[in-house]
Design a protein around this motif. Structure first.
Motif: not given
Length: 73
Positions: A16-26, A66-71
């Motif tokens: 399945r495609r992911p529901t969310f992308i996890a990012y570290q934000v600094r 939430r992922p964008k098409a390119r993510d």
């Protein structure tokens, strides 16, 4: 018995495609934020989430977006 149920739930995640992308934000010095992709998350049938991190940030915060098409991966 619990372990087998958890393993069975994880099998469907791989296809399945992911529901969310996890990012570290600094936060940067120039009021800019740096976003580094560190993993993905899938929604579960019970309302929870399965999170798969590719790295563990030592500082900053983790943001699920939430992922964008390119993510999508």
């Amino acid at each position: 018995m619990e372990q087998r149920n958890a393993d069975a739930a994880d099998v469907g995640v791989k296809n399945r495609r992911p529901t969310f992308i996890a990012y570290q934000v600094r936060d940067g010095n120039d009021q800019a934020s740096y976003w580094d992709r560190v993993g993905v998350a899938w929604s579960n049938r019970d309302g929870g989430y399965t999170v798969q991190l590719h790295s563990i940030p030592l500082s900053g915060r983790i943001v699920l977006s939430r992922p964008k098409a390119r993510d999508e991966a």
